[in-house]
Design an enzyme around this catalytic site. Structure first.
Site, mmCIF file in Angstrom:
data_model
loop_
_atom_site.group_PDB
_atom_site.id
_atom_site.type_symbol
_atom_site.label_atom_id
_atom_site.label_comp_id
_atom_site.label_asym_id
_atom_site.label_seq_id
_atom_site.Cartn_x
_atom_site.Cartn_y
_atom_site.Cartn_z
ATOM 1 N N LYS A 183 0.858 -1.171 0.000
ATOM 2 C CA LYS A 183 0.000 0.000 0.000
ATOM 3 C C LYS A 183 0.896 1.223 0.000
ATOM 4 C CE LYS A 183 -0.979 2.553 2.917
ATOM 5 N NZ LYS A 183 -0.490 3.908 3.449
ATOM 6 N N THR A 194 5.529 6.555 3.351
ATOM 7 C CA THR A 194 4.253 5.969 3.739
ATOM 8 C C THR A 194 3.880 4.875 2.784
ATOM 9 O OG1 THR A 194 3.419 7.914 4.820
ATOM 10 C CG2 THR A 194 1.815 6.316 4.237
ATOM 11 N N GLU A 280 -1.334 10.071 -4.810
ATOM 12 C CA GLU A 280 -2.609 10.744 -4.543
ATOM 13 C C GLU A 280 -2.934 11.764 -5.632
ATOM 14 O OE1 GLU A 280 -2.639 10.305 0.304
ATOM 15 O OE2 GLU A 280 -1.723 12.069 -0.602
#
Length: 407
Positions: A183, A194, A280
């Protein structure tokens, strides 16, 4: 250097439990409103383990717990929650991570120091342990595609797609599988960032050699992607190798060592590119390849600087062939360059040769820049160093997603 091996095969329709002896599942326990938020990966037997972790000085409690397990060399289960990073949560956060570890060990009848812990989500909020602990009791991992899909779904945060890949290789005449899921979407500037990555294999290999292999592979895959330049507090890649394929133990002296290394690299590179592509709000994957640097390290440094440049990223988003932003990023990368030796191509279009601008068709390049994948090539003509980095464009949606992440 990772050498290409012909007998490596990508296997479609398979998953994180494709290697022998693994089970997985993901469920909704209540940390998120509706989406799955708790997952477990389980090996039938204790597996050799290797790990790489964020370089951020602020490290979340679950990462610290997993590091200690990796140092001991064996891991049998990984418990993962999304929706809350359990980072910057003080002593209570460490107690909660250790409780996750202990309860998972009890659930599956194994020693607690065989359980890795991973968390992802909002930083600075304490875990809601009541639903999480009830969720651990509900976990029933399975060896199936459905279970693996649910596992992959449960580890996501702002990701828009699951990230899975599997390869098959023959070692000592035995079929060996290496599978991965990950992820990661924002705050991606690995060394690490992240992102969570989990790789399983049924190969037989001692932890010390598995760690050696992972380190080589990480430098040219996970550490060569960037979305926004932020490095987070929780991120890790863990590799489990349970030996159930039945090969003789792999070492750098084993005749199939390069085959194993190449296959592990293929899995890691697939996952790294999927993460970069799913940045994103991203609409395009950007790949920057640098040749002719004084070393491979400097080539990767330049490639990552270019792909991480906000001005390059916005130019790609706007389909603007502004090569000045590319050469400027090369110049401030900190690597050794000769301005008069630099050549740049965007796709197949040469825009700079030996430091001088080249006349090109803006219309033709506009069409290329509208494609979902954009490749930039930089040749420094200073040496034999080669490196590649991946990233994505920077869009309006990136701002919107991160402006409202906690709401």
């Amino acid at each position: 250097m990772v050498v290409a091996i012909q007998q490596v095969k990508h296997v479609s329709g398979t998953n994180i439990t494709s290697p022998k002896g693994y089970k997985a599942i993901g469920i909704h326990c209540g940390l998120k409103h509706k989406k799955k938020d708790l997952a477990v990966l389980l090996s039938e037997v204790p597996a050799s383990v290797a790990g790489v972790f964020t370089t951020n000085a602020i490290q979340a409690a679950p990462l610290i717990v997993s590091k200690e397990v990796v140092q001991k060399g064996k891991m049998q289960a990984i418990i993962i929650n999304s929706g809350n990073a359990n980072a910057c949560t003080g002593k209570q956060g460490m107690l909660d991570a250790l409780t996750m570890q202990e309860k998972t060990a009890q659930k599956f009848g194994i020693e607690s120091d065989l359980v890795g812990v991973a968390s992802t989500g909002v930083i600075g909020e304490k875990l809601n342990m009541e639903p999480l602990l009830k969720g651990i009791e509900m976990l029933i991992p399975v060896d199936s595609l459905e279970g693996s899909i649910q596992f992959s779904q449960a580890i996501l945060t702002t990701d828009t797609v699951m990230k899975n890949t599997v390869y098959r290789i023959e070692i000592d005449g035995k079929e060996v599988m290496i599978a991965g899921t990950a992820k990661g979407s924002g705050m991606i500037e690995p060394n690490m960032a992240t992102m969570l990555g989990f790789i399983t294999t049924d190969a037989e290999i001692e932890s010390v050699h598995l760690q050696e292999a992972l380190k080589v592979v990480t430098d040219i895959t996970f550490n060569s992607i960037t979305v926004d330049g932020d490095t987070s507090t929780n991120d890790m890649v863990l590799v489990l190798a349970n030996g159930m394929a039945g090969n003789s133990s792999l070492t750098p002296a084993h005749p199939d060592w390069n085959a194993f290394l190449y296959t592990l690299h293929a899995v890691a590179q697939d996952l790294a590119k999927m993460i970069a592509k799913d940045g994103e709000g991203a609409t395009k994957l950007i790949e920057v390849e640098v040749n002719g640097a004084v070393s491979n390290l400097e080539a990767r440094k330049i490639a990552k600087t270019v792909v991480g440049s906000p001005l390059v990223k916005t130019a790609v988003f706007g389909c603007d062939a502004n090569w000045g932003r590319i050469i400027a990023a090369v110049g401030y990368s900190g690597a050794s360059v000769d301005p008069q030796g630099i050549s740049i191509k965007i796709g197949e279009t040469l825009v700079v040769k030996d430091g001088e601008p080249v006349i090109f068709s803006e219309e033709q390049l506009l069409l290329y820049l509208k494609q979902p994948e954009v490749k930039i090539y930089v040749d420094l003509n200073k040496g034999s160093g080669h490196g590649i980095a991946w990233g994505c464009d920077l869009t309006y949606d990136y701002v919107q997603i991160n402006a409202s992440y906690r709401s």
